[in-house]
Structure formats: structure tokens, C-alpha cells
Design an enzyme around this catalytic site. Sequence first.
Site, PDB file in Angstrom:
ATOM      1  N   VAL A   8     -57.604 -20.806  31.543  1.00 40.39           N
ATOM      2  CA  VAL A   8     -58.718 -19.978  31.104  1.00 40.39           C
ATOM      3  C   VAL A   8     -59.071 -19.018  32.233  1.00 40.39           C
ATOM      4  O   VAL A   8     -59.017 -19.380  33.407  1.00 40.39           O
ATOM      5  CB  VAL A   8     -59.946 -20.836  30.724  1.00 40.39           C
ATOM      6  CG1 VAL A   8     -60.534 -21.543  31.931  1.00 40.39           C
ATOM      7  CG2 VAL A   8     -61.018 -20.003  30.017  1.00 40.39           C
ATOM      8  N   SER A   9     -59.354 -17.782  31.879  1.00 42.71           N
ATOM      9  CA  SER A   9     -59.747 -16.801  32.903  1.00 42.71           C
ATOM     10  C   SER A   9     -61.265 -16.758  32.977  1.00 42.71           C
ATOM     11  O   SER A   9     -61.977 -17.228  32.087  1.00 42.71           O
ATOM     12  CB  SER A   9     -59.207 -15.415  32.542  1.00 42.71           C
ATOM     13  OG  SER A   9     -59.843 -14.945  31.361  1.00 42.71           O
ATOM     14  N   THR A  10     -61.751 -16.182  34.055  1.00 42.33           N
ATOM     15  CA  THR A  10     -63.209 -16.071  34.239  1.00 42.33           C
ATOM     16  C   THR A  10     -63.824 -15.260  33.113  1.00 42.33           C
ATOM     17  O   THR A  10     -64.876 -15.609  32.558  1.00 42.33           O
ATOM     18  CB  THR A  10     -63.512 -15.397  35.591  1.00 42.33           C
ATOM     19  OG1 THR A  10     -62.861 -16.111  36.628  1.00 42.33           O
ATOM     20  CG2 THR A  10     -65.016 -15.363  35.850  1.00 42.33           C
ATOM     21  N   GLU A  12     -62.702 -14.866  30.029  1.00 46.39           N
ATOM     22  CA  GLU A  12     -62.673 -15.607  28.776  1.00 46.39           C
ATOM     23  C   GLU A  12     -63.775 -16.650  28.728  1.00 46.39           C
ATOM     24  O   GLU A  12     -64.410 -16.869  27.688  1.00 46.39           O
ATOM     25  CB  GLU A  12     -61.297 -16.292  28.600  1.00 46.39           C
ATOM     26  CG  GLU A  12     -60.208 -15.292  28.241  1.00 46.39           C
ATOM     27  CD  GLU A  12     -58.831 -15.921  28.253  1.00 46.39           C
ATOM     28  OE1 GLU A  12     -57.960 -15.450  27.503  1.00 46.39           O
ATOM     29  OE2 GLU A  12     -58.618 -16.883  29.033  1.00 46.39           O
ATOM     30  N   GLN A  13     -64.050 -17.282  29.856  1.00 47.33           N
ATOM     31  CA  GLN A  13     -65.130 -18.275  29.889  1.00 47.33           C
ATOM     32  C   GLN A  13     -66.475 -17.629  29.592  1.00 47.33           C
ATOM     33  O   GLN A  13     -67.316 -18.176  28.887  1.00 47.33           O
ATOM     34  CB  GLN A  13     -65.174 -18.954  31.269  1.00 47.33           C
ATOM     35  CG  GLN A  13     -64.045 -19.947  31.488  1.00 47.33           C
ATOM     36  CD  GLN A  13     -64.103 -20.534  32.889  1.00 47.33           C
ATOM     37  OE1 GLN A  13     -64.468 -19.847  33.832  1.00 47.33           O
ATOM     38  NE2 GLN A  13     -63.728 -21.792  33.008  1.00 47.33           N
TER      39      GLN A  13
END
Length: 495
Positions: A8-10, A12-13
Site C-alpha cells: 500500500v502506498s501513502t 492510497e492509505q
Amino acid sequence: MIALYGRVSTEEQATKGYSLRNQIEECRRKANTKEIVEYVDDGYSGEFLERPALTKLREDVKGNRITKVYCYDPDRLSRKLMNALIIDDEFRSKGVDIIYINGEYADSPEGKLFYSLRGAISEFEKAKITERMSSGRKRKAQEGKIVKNHKMYGYDYDKEKAMYVVNEHEASVVKMIFHKFVVEQIGMNSIAKELTAKGVKTKTGKDVWHRQVVRQILMNESYTGDYYQNKWNTEGMIRNKYTDNPDNKIKMRHRDKSEWIPINIPQIIERTQYEEAAELLKQSRRRYAKAAVNQYLLSGLLRCGTCGNTMVGTKTTWWGKPHFIYTDRKSHAGAKHPGCVLDIKMEKLDEEVWKDVEQFVYNPELLFKYDNTKDVSMELKQAEKLKEDIKKAEKGRKKLYSLFAISDDLDEEELKKEIVELQDKQRKAEERLMEVEKEINKNKNDRDIDSIKETINELISKEDRITFDVKKSLIRVLVKEVIVEGKEKININYF
């Protein structure tokens, strides 16, 4: 070991609410095992493949430490479709299954495209592999090598030379099968039973021979030394094992003969004997279902001493009356040697041969007192005659070549035809000479007298008198071949 991969990317979070915990929990539930290694990239963009956990996972897959990978969906591997396909293919090429948890992804436009592309790439790779293998096999065959060992009875496979070599024991069984079927006219079922009773093993090591196995040997042209590759088209047949419905199965079929690749392998059976067996197989239903229309005592044993053709029994008509003769004429389509037109009355020849054989029927011991040099002397004379025929043919061809070179008035096509005929005659004489010389060198004193007596007694005890069928069988126990030298002279070669 089973692997779980989550990413998960920052961004996307923050914007999409992706949760690493949710991905891992879903993967764990699907895997349903405690033997799991987690590979997690937290806060890494899916645009690039350089991620610590993914790199470690790829190394472990290459090192064969991972057997299966669970991932939430392909965009966790990479946001770029081509990168996701590369990793997916990389894992599968190592025999590692990759399972995607998100079922909804498969129904999305991206998912449909992903699976379509993966399928297309897989089919493309499969087609390329098949093409490379097929091309390699053809090239190998064109070089005169055997592409695949089909475990043919009578031969062993030399892997280094990629060639069949004669298995002497099995080859002797093949020769016996052809002899019994063609010369002794014994049915395939009886031959199979005899092989089983003698304890002869099949190619696969089985103790029991079946009629169909004997039939396959009799039908196999390869024993003449003519072996063909690229003969069968098996395209698409691999899917048959996944199809239960017989109507949907793809059948193996012949390619066009122009695509066959001929290979010369060691010969076990003479072509003439193979062709006789093929002809008998065509007639087998009639031959073994009921008595033959016309019966010939010496069928399969006669050969013309002049031209070398085998002689067969036939019915002819003289002045409106039926007569039975043996002839060396070959009038069927494609016959290479028409014969020297030797005809001899069946009744006369049958009587003469039987009179000579009969002395050994009641006194088999005479076979050992019988002057074996008589046979050898006869064969030596035949060999000398064949050598003379070969010299004449060579001399005749040289003369024709000289005429061809110095004359402009002669018919060119006619000269060519005569040259070809002489070449054919010489080749046949040379082939026959090789056969005769083999017989001359063969040890003829290794017969088992008790076995001969037992066979003869068994045949005689079947009937109160010696019937036509018993005579025929007795002759085949004792006689190898009858050479007919014109209408007045015969030579009988005993085993």
C-alpha cells in the site's frame, strides 16, 4: 513455504482507504495455513518494481523456497499492467501458483484485460515452444536421425546416435512371426498363443501375447528398413486427456505423404515377405473364416531359380477347361519384376516335392544322414549363376552407355529404358546373392531331432490318413524353400 504479499502506498492509505491489515487477513483466510511468510511493502508506490519486500519475494521464488503466493489483486504487484504480467509470468515459470483474492477484480475492465493478456501471452509462448520443438524434430529427422524412441519390437534405441539398432533376440521372433504367417500360413491368434506358451516376453515385458500385437508387427513396414517420420499429425490431441466426451476428442491422422521424412534403419524382413504378409492380411477374414476357394500345397515356398521371383498358385483356363499352375508372373500394378514367365502344373510339382519330403516324414533321422553338402552345393551353383547374371547386366549396361555416347540415330528414350531394366535386374540379382551367401554360411546342423519327431507325430496323429492340410504342415516343418529351375528341375532346401 507459502507467501503472502501486500502493498500500500501513502497516497492510497490517505485517499482510498487501502488497509494492509485487510489484505493480509484476506490472504491468510484464503491460504488457511499457519506455514506462511509475509512480504509487505508499506508506503511504496506500485509504479516501480524496486521494492524491498517484492525484491525479496522474487529472490525466494527463484531460489525455490516458495511454492505458492497469495496476493489481494494484481495491482498490488504493480500499478502498471505490463509489470504485473511480467511478475505473474516470472512466478508461474518457476512452477509457483499465484492466487488473487479479490474476485471483483476479475470482473473489472482492468481485470478482464489482465486475464485476457495473460492468456494470450501463455498461448503465444506455448505456440512458440511447439513451433521450436517441431522445427527441431524435423531438422533432426532430415539429418537421418530418429526423433523419438517408439520402443519398436525387434530394435533397441541408441540414444547417442539417435538410431535404432537390431535386437537379435527380438528380431528372431519377428522373423519367426512372418515365417509362420506367410510360409506356414498359421493364424495370428495361434502365433500369439505359441509365443505365450514359449515364454517369450513382449516389448513391455509382459508374458501374454495378443493377436493384435502380432498383427501390428505384421503390418509394420519399418521392418523392411523403410522408416518414416513426420507421418502422423497429432496437433491438438493433448487436450483429449481433459475431455471425457469421445465425440469431442481429436483423432490422430496421417499427414500428406509428401510431408513424410524417410529414414533408413537396419532391415529385419525382406520387402517381398512383408508385401506377402500385407496381402494375406487383406484376405485374412476369408482365409481363416472358411477354407480357401483354391488350395495350393506349396504356397509361399516356391521361387523361380532364373529370375528370383516368388511363385504363386493360380487358376487358368486351357481350351475351356480349368487348370491350376504355379507361376512367377507378377502382373499386379506397380510390380517391378514381371518374371520370366515360368508356369508349371500344380499337380506335377506338388507330387514331386511331396515324394521327396515323404522319406523324411517317416524317418526324420535321415535328415542328419542326409548329405547337407547337397544343399550347400546347390546354393553354391545358384550363387555362381547369380554372379554371372550380375556380370552380364554390368556388361550390357556398359555397351548401352557406349551406344548412347557415340550414336545420334538411336532412340534415346528406348536406350534409357533398357539401361534402367538392366540396373533393376542387377540389383535384384545382388540382393538374391546376399540371401544365398547367408544360407551357405549358415550352420545347418543345429536341429533338435526330438523336437522334429514330436511335431511330425503330432501332425500325423491328428488324422487317420495324411490329408492335404497335414501334408501342407509337414512340408513346412521340413522345407525352407523350393527353387524351380525350369519345368523339369527342382531343388528343395531343407531346414
